[in-house]
Structure formats: structure tokens, C-alpha cells
Design a protein around this motif. Structure first.
Motif, short mmCIF file in Angstrom:
data_model
loop_
_atom_site.label_atom_id
_atom_site.label_comp_id
_atom_site.label_asym_id
_atom_site.label_seq_id
_atom_site.Cartn_x
_atom_site.Cartn_y
_atom_site.Cartn_z
N ALA A 72 0.89 -1.29 0.12
CA ALA A 72 -0.02 0.08 0.08
C ALA A 72 0.81 1.17 0.07
CB ALA A 72 -0.96 -0.10 1.16
N ILE A 73 0.09 2.27 -0.53
CA ILE A 73 1.11 3.86 -0.45
C ILE A 73 1.35 4.27 0.90
CG2 ILE A 73 0.91 6.16 -0.82
CD1 ILE A 73 1.08 4.64 -3.49
N SER A 74 0.48 3.67 1.90
CA SER A 74 0.63 4.35 3.30
C SER A 74 0.06 3.05 4.06
CB SER A 74 0.09 5.48 3.44
OG SER A 74 0.31 5.80 5.07
N THR A 75 0.89 2.45 5.01
CA THR A 75 0.54 1.33 5.70
C THR A 75 0.85 1.81 7.41
OG1 THR A 75 1.07 -0.50 4.30
CG2 THR A 75 0.65 -1.23 6.49
N VAL A 76 -0.33 1.95 8.21
CA VAL A 76 -0.17 2.63 9.32
C VAL A 76 -0.18 1.34 10.42
CG1 VAL A 76 -1.24 4.22 11.03
CG2 VAL A 76 -1.11 4.47 8.56
N THR A 77 0.54 1.50 11.35
CA THR A 77 0.80 0.37 12.48
C THR A 77 -0.19 0.97 13.68
OG1 THR A 77 2.40 -0.70 11.82
CG2 THR A 77 1.76 -1.18 13.95
N VAL A 78 -1.33 0.45 14.12
CA VAL A 78 -2.12 1.04 15.12
C VAL A 78 -1.70 0.23 16.45
CG1 VAL A 78 -4.44 1.56 16.13
CG2 VAL A 78 -4.10 1.34 13.67
N GLY A 79 -1.31 1.23 17.32
CA GLY A 79 -0.89 0.44 18.86
C GLY A 79 -1.62 1.28 20.01
N SER A 202 -9.35 4.27 14.36
CA SER A 202 -8.53 4.25 13.17
C SER A 202 -8.01 5.58 12.71
CB SER A 202 -9.20 3.58 12.02
OG SER A 202 -8.58 3.69 10.74
N PRO A 203 -6.64 5.73 12.56
CA PRO A 203 -6.31 6.96 12.33
C PRO A 203 -6.42 7.46 10.86
CG PRO A 203 -4.35 5.57 12.24
CD PRO A 203 -5.82 4.62 12.72
N VAL A 204 -6.80 6.33 10.02
CA VAL A 204 -6.84 6.77 8.44
C VAL A 204 -8.19 5.94 8.00
CG1 VAL A 204 -4.29 7.20 8.16
CG2 VAL A 204 -5.23 4.90 7.83
N VAL A 208 -8.26 -3.12 7.10
CA VAL A 208 -7.45 -3.89 8.19
C VAL A 208 -6.61 -4.83 7.51
CG1 VAL A 208 -7.56 -5.07 10.32
CG2 VAL A 208 -8.96 -3.08 9.75
N LEU A 209 -5.44 -4.94 7.67
CA LEU A 209 -4.50 -5.99 6.95
C LEU A 209 -4.33 -6.96 8.09
CD1 LEU A 209 -1.69 -4.03 4.90
CD2 LEU A 209 -3.97 -5.05 4.21
N THR A 210 -3.86 -6.56 9.19
CA THR A 210 -3.58 -7.68 10.40
C THR A 210 -4.11 -7.25 11.79
OG1 THR A 210 -1.70 -6.50 11.01
CG2 THR A 210 -1.29 -8.30 9.04
N ARG A 211 -4.62 -8.08 12.33
CA ARG A 211 -5.14 -7.97 13.95
C ARG A 211 -4.46 -8.74 14.87
NH1 ARG A 211 -9.30 -10.56 16.72
NH2 ARG A 211 -9.90 -11.82 14.86
N SER A 212 -3.73 -8.14 15.77
CA SER A 212 -2.81 -8.78 16.45
C SER A 212 -3.51 -9.07 18.09
CB SER A 212 -1.56 -8.02 16.72
OG SER A 212 -1.03 -7.85 15.57
N ILE A 213 -4.52 -8.90 18.33
CA ILE A 213 -5.14 -8.97 19.67
C ILE A 213 -6.51 -9.60 19.51
CG2 ILE A 213 -4.14 -6.74 20.48
CD1 ILE A 213 -6.63 -5.34 20.10
N GLU A 227 1.59 -3.34 19.05
CA GLU A 227 1.16 -3.23 17.79
C GLU A 227 -0.25 -4.09 17.72
OE1 GLU A 227 3.48 -4.46 14.74
OE2 GLU A 227 5.25 -3.07 15.01
N LEU A 228 -1.35 -3.36 17.63
CA LEU A 228 -2.67 -3.96 17.66
C LEU A 228 -3.13 -4.33 16.47
CD1 LEU A 228 -4.40 -1.76 20.41
CD2 LEU A 228 -2.82 -3.67 20.78
N PHE A 229 -3.16 -3.43 15.30
CA PHE A 229 -3.71 -3.51 13.99
C PHE A 229 -2.67 -2.99 12.96
CE2 PHE A 229 -7.31 -2.80 16.80
CZ PHE A 229 -8.07 -3.96 16.63
N THR A 230 -2.78 -3.43 11.91
CA THR A 230 -1.91 -2.92 10.51
C THR A 230 -3.05 -2.55 9.68
OG1 THR A 230 -0.11 -3.99 11.19
CG2 THR A 230 -0.19 -3.04 8.85
#
Length: 520
Positions: A72-79, A202-204, A208-213, A227-230
């Protein structure tokens, strides 16, 4: 009586007509053999003692191959900035999300209790402030009374000083109570911020690509945010990071077209554009590569993040040019001396500088010239061609080589007009001098034309002129009357199979030699 003796026979001599028949037969056989040998030799010439390919007119596309990965152009990791137990997870893999959307909750009870405690402390500080303010009011009244009495000598001066000190202490207590309120309010505000952070948003806008929780899991944010989500932002636009070898990176420019394929869709070709050539080189096993970022339109959602890409960066494209198989440029005759002798320019032979003029004419056609500018170019070009024709005629009369722009002769090796082909250590210097003389003469010839151009046109014209003067040259062997005739051409772009050529008076359909056939 003796036996009769047989008479001896006299041998018959062949008649003249038989002798003449035999001679005629021999002559006919010899003539037939000669004709057969002649025709066989001519057939051998015509069928080709050489392997040839035709000169063609077409397009040349030069591309650099590389591999990379789609993302993706921009991938954000949500923590999470706070610690606690996860109570709710509201999104899953591949779910689309909007900016500000709640995607998870962390247990807020700890922070709610801290806020309640902070509110109580604020209330206590406010009560202390009220008490201090009352004390201050009493101290102000007491000091005013004693100050009036002291002015009339009715109380001791020390009593007035004590009242003044009590007033100052009361004021300090009020300030301390106000500061305590501000401190408790700030502490409560910090707790409120942490309470708000228990709601994960969600900041953007994205997917949702990944969910870690999972609900019930405890996250600890003591040293770094877990890291909770990508979330991939807008998969309608994607990028490829290609690793381009250092030998090819000099040809890559922003805005160049890129075509690529992915294994997931082998029958489909995708396109992109070079967005950025990064300077951060990577060295792996002594191989240096540079990252090149390519942007891709994925409006239909076909492409997926993480796919491996096999890409070709189109670094050059030449349309409607003369081209020849690379095998013709690699061919060298067994007897170089005989081939060189055939390279002496004949009438209508190698035109050398005329090829430069033709190439420059093609460049001029792309400049969108007005009538005056086109007339200036035509005038300069015709003057050059007339001068070349006169010198070629003079050289033909004298039996010498052709000359270009007052340069040196073609030389015994059959080099192009204006260029001496020679060996030894002086060859490079001689060629450099020839190019310099050609550059000066061309600039002088086209000075009037160049003066009519605007800045953008001048820049394009100067680049084309420089490219013509620095172009590489190589020999080709054109098949003329069954013989390989050496001609010098300028070589341009190559796609690995064919190479652009100009000059040498070659035209589409001309046969050029790629090799020699084995003799039977």
C-alpha cells in the motif's frame, strides 16, 4: 604346290565427318561444363555466400528488468499508548474502516478511578482555597485597623508589623491553594487523556490487513506501544519497491513507464509509473541495488499487498527508426583487409553527415516549429547538404575519400565521412578532435536557426545535437552484388535483439551480413 597366302587387310581411316563430330561433341561437353560451373558459381553468389538480414523500420523499446513487492502507498500500524485488558475488538481482517472509527476498547476502570480520585483532590484543594481566602480577608481587615492606630501612635509599631506579616502569610496560603487546584486539575486531565486512549480508533481510511489482539488479552505499554492492527490506506493506489542494479540505475528517471506481471494473474499485464529513485543503496553479497518506487493504479482492487512483481522499466523508446539485428553488428569478415577495400565510398554510398542532418531533421519535427523557424532550419540543412555534395564530387574526381564539414577523409579503412578510423593510441584523440570540429561546425551552421528557438526548444535541440555528436559508431557490411561492402553507421538504442542505426545510406530492405556460409 605351296598353300595360298591370305591377303593382308589395310585398316580404314576415319572419315572427316566423324572426326568433326567427335570434336564438336567434346566442345559441347566442355561448354556445357563451363556453363554449369558458371551457373553454379553464380547461384552460389546469389543464394548467398553470406547469411544476411534486412534493415527494417520499426520501434525500439529499451527496458530494465527488476523484481519487487507490492504494498500500500501508506501502511499504518495502530498501537496502544496505555496498558490494560482488551475488552472489545470491533473489526477483523480485511474490514474497511474510516478515520476516527472505534476499532477496539481497553478496560477503562483504572483510569476512571484515577479521575474520581483526582476530582476529589480538586474539591479538597478548592475547600482549602476558600479557607485561605477567608483567612486572607481577616488578615487584611486586621492590618488596616492596626495601621490606622499605628499612624495615630495608639498601638506599638511591632503590632503593626505582626499584622502585616499575617496578611502576607494569608496571601501565600491563597496562592498555594490555587496552585494545588491547578496541579490536581492537570493530573486529572492526564488521566482523562489516558482514559480516552482506552478507546482505539482508526487513524486513517483504509482496510485492516492484520489484527494482533483478541478480547481478554492484556497489553502492556511500558517501553513501547504494542502493535494491535495494521491498516493499509487506500488500496486503490499501490506502490512497488523495485531493487535496481547499480549498472542500470543511471538510466532510471521519475515519470518513466513501468509494465509488470504478478504470478497470481500470469495472463494479465499491469502498468505503473516511476515515482521516486531513492539514494539509499543496499549491498547484498557485493551486489549494490537502489530502491525505485513505482506507483500503480489499483482501482479495480485486483492487486493485493505482498505480491511479488516482475517489472520492466521502459527507459527509452524510439519510434519509426531504422533498426538491424545485433548479429549484424557483431559480424567481422575473415579477411578484414578485403572488406575494408570495398568500403571506399561509391556514388550514392555512405552519406555520413547527411545521416546527422536527417536525424536532426527528425528532432526538429518534434519541436513544433513555426514557419520562420522551419525555414531557418531548412536553409541551414540545405547549405550543409550542398557543401557535402560538392566535396564528395571533388573527392570522387581526385579518387580520395569523402569529407564532412571540412574534416578528415574517410581513410583507407572506409570510415564514415568526417571520421578517421585508425588503430593505435592516437585513435581516441583523433576521434575526439573530429567530434569537436564537427560540433563547432554544426553549431555555426545552425546558429541562426537556434536563435529563433525559445528556451525549452533550445534545451531539447542542444540535447539532440550533443547526442548526435557523442553517438557510438560501428561498421556494418551491406551485401552489394554478392560482395560485403563495409559502411559505418551510428548506433542508438538497443533492446537486446535489434539496435537503432542511422547513416551509411542504408534504407529499409537493404541486406546486411550476419555471417558467412560454410564452403561446400
Amino acid at each position: 604346290m605351296s598353300a595360298a597366302r591370305p591377303a593382308s587387310r589395310t585398316p580404314r581411316k576415319p572419315t572427316p565427318w566423324i572426326r568433326h563430330g567427335i570434336v564438336a561433341a567434346v566442345v559441347l561437353v566442355l561448354a556445357a561444363g563451363g556453363v554449369y560451373a558458371y551457373r553454379k558459381r553464380e547461384a552460389a553468389v546469389e543464394s548467398g555466400a553470406f547469411r544476411t538480414v534486412p534493415v527494417e523500420r520499426g520501434d525500439i523499446r529499451v527496458a530494465i528488468s527488476s523484481t519487487g513487492t507490492l504494498s500500500a502507498i501508506s501502511t499504518v500500524t495502530v498501537g496502544s499508548q496505555v496498558s490494560g485488558q482488551v475488552t472489545d475488538v470491533l473489526v477483523d481482517y480485511n474490514d474497511p474502516v474510516k478515520k476516527g472509527q472505534v476499532i477496539a476498547h481497553i478496560d477503562p476502570k483504572t483510569y476512571e478511578a484515577q479521575i474520581a480520585q483526582g476530582n476529589a483532590q480538586i474539591a479538597s484543594a478548592r475547600a482549602s482555597l476558600s479557607q485561605a481566602q477567608a483567612t486572607l480577608l481577616n488578615a487584611e481587615l486586621d492590618y488596616q485597623r492596626k495601621a490606622d492606630l499605628g499612624a495615630r501612635q495608639l498601638v506599638a509599631r511591632s503590632d503593626v508589623d505582626l499584622a502585616k506579616a499575617a496578611l502576607d502569610q494569608a496571601r501565600a496560603q491563597v496562592n498555594a491553594a490555587q496552585a494545588s487546584i491547578r496541579q490536581q486539575s492537570a493530573s486529572t486531565l492526564t488521566t482523562q487523556v489516558n482514559l480516552d486512549r482506552t478507546v482505539i480508533r482508526s487513524p486513517v481510511d483504509g482496510v485492516v490487513l492484520t489484527r494482533s489482539i483478541e478480547p481478554g488479552q492484556t497489553v502492556a505499554a511500558s517501553l513501547q506501544a504494542p502493535e494491535l492492527f495494521t491498516i493499509a490506506e487506500d488500496l486503490a493506489k499501490m506502490k512497488i519497491e523495485l531493487a535496481v542494479d547499480e549498472a542500470d540505475i543511471g538510466q532510471v528517471r521519475t515519470g518513466q513507464n513501468v509494465s509488470f506481471t504478478v504470478d497470481a494473474f500470469p495472463d494479465r499485464q499491469f502498468r505503473g509509473t516511476v515515482e521516486q529513485v531513492r539514494l539509499s543503496a543496499t549491498t547484498t553479497s557485493n551486489v549494490v541495488t537502489y530502491p525505485v518506487v513505482v506507483t500503480v493504479d489499483n482501482s479495480d482492487g485486483t492487486l493485493l499487498p505482498g505480491l511479488t512483481v516482475n517489472a520492466e522499466i521502459e527507459v527509452s523508446r524510439r519510434d519509426d527508426v531504422l533498426k538491424v539485428s545485433n548479429a549484424a553488428l557483431r559480424y567481422k569478415p575473415a579477411d578484414e583487409g578485403d572488406a575494408a577495400a570495398n568500403a571506399t565510398p561509391q556514388a550514392g554510398g555512405p552519406r555520413g553527415g547527411s545521416g546527422v542532418i536527417d536525424d536532426l531533421a527528425r528532432t526538429a519535427s518534434t519541436l513544433k516549429l513555426n514557419a520562420d523557424q522551419q525555414a531557418a532550419f531548412d536553409t541551414a540543412a540545405e547549405a550543409i547538404r550542398a557543401r557535402q555534395a560538392a566535396r564528395q564530387a571533388q573527392a570522387a574526381q581526385q579518387g580520395g575519400g569523402n569529407r564532412l564539414f571540412g574534416g578528415g577523409g574517410g581513410g583507407g579503412r572506409g570510415g564514415p565521412p568526417g571520421m578517421v578510423v585508425m588503430g593505435g593510441s592516437g585513435a581516441g584523440n583523433m576521434q575526439a578532435q573530429m567530434r569537436q570540429r564537427m560540433a563547432e561546425r554544426l553549431k555555426e551552421d545552425f546558429a541562426t536557426f537556434r536563435a529563433t528557438l525559445d528556451d525549452a526548444q533550445k534545451k531539447q535541440w542542444d540535447a539532440a545535437l550533443s547526442a548526435q555528436l557523442t553517438a557510438k559508431r560501428a561498421p556494418l557490411y551491406r551485401l552489394v552484388d554478392g560482395k560485403a561492402q563495409r559502411v559505418m553507421v551510428r548506433i542508438g538504442a538497443s533492446d537486446g535483439t535489434s539496435t537503432e542505426i542511422s547513416g551509411g545510406d542504408l534504407k529499409p530492405g537493404d541486406a546486411v551480413v550476419t555471417g558467412e556460409r560454410a564452403k561446400e
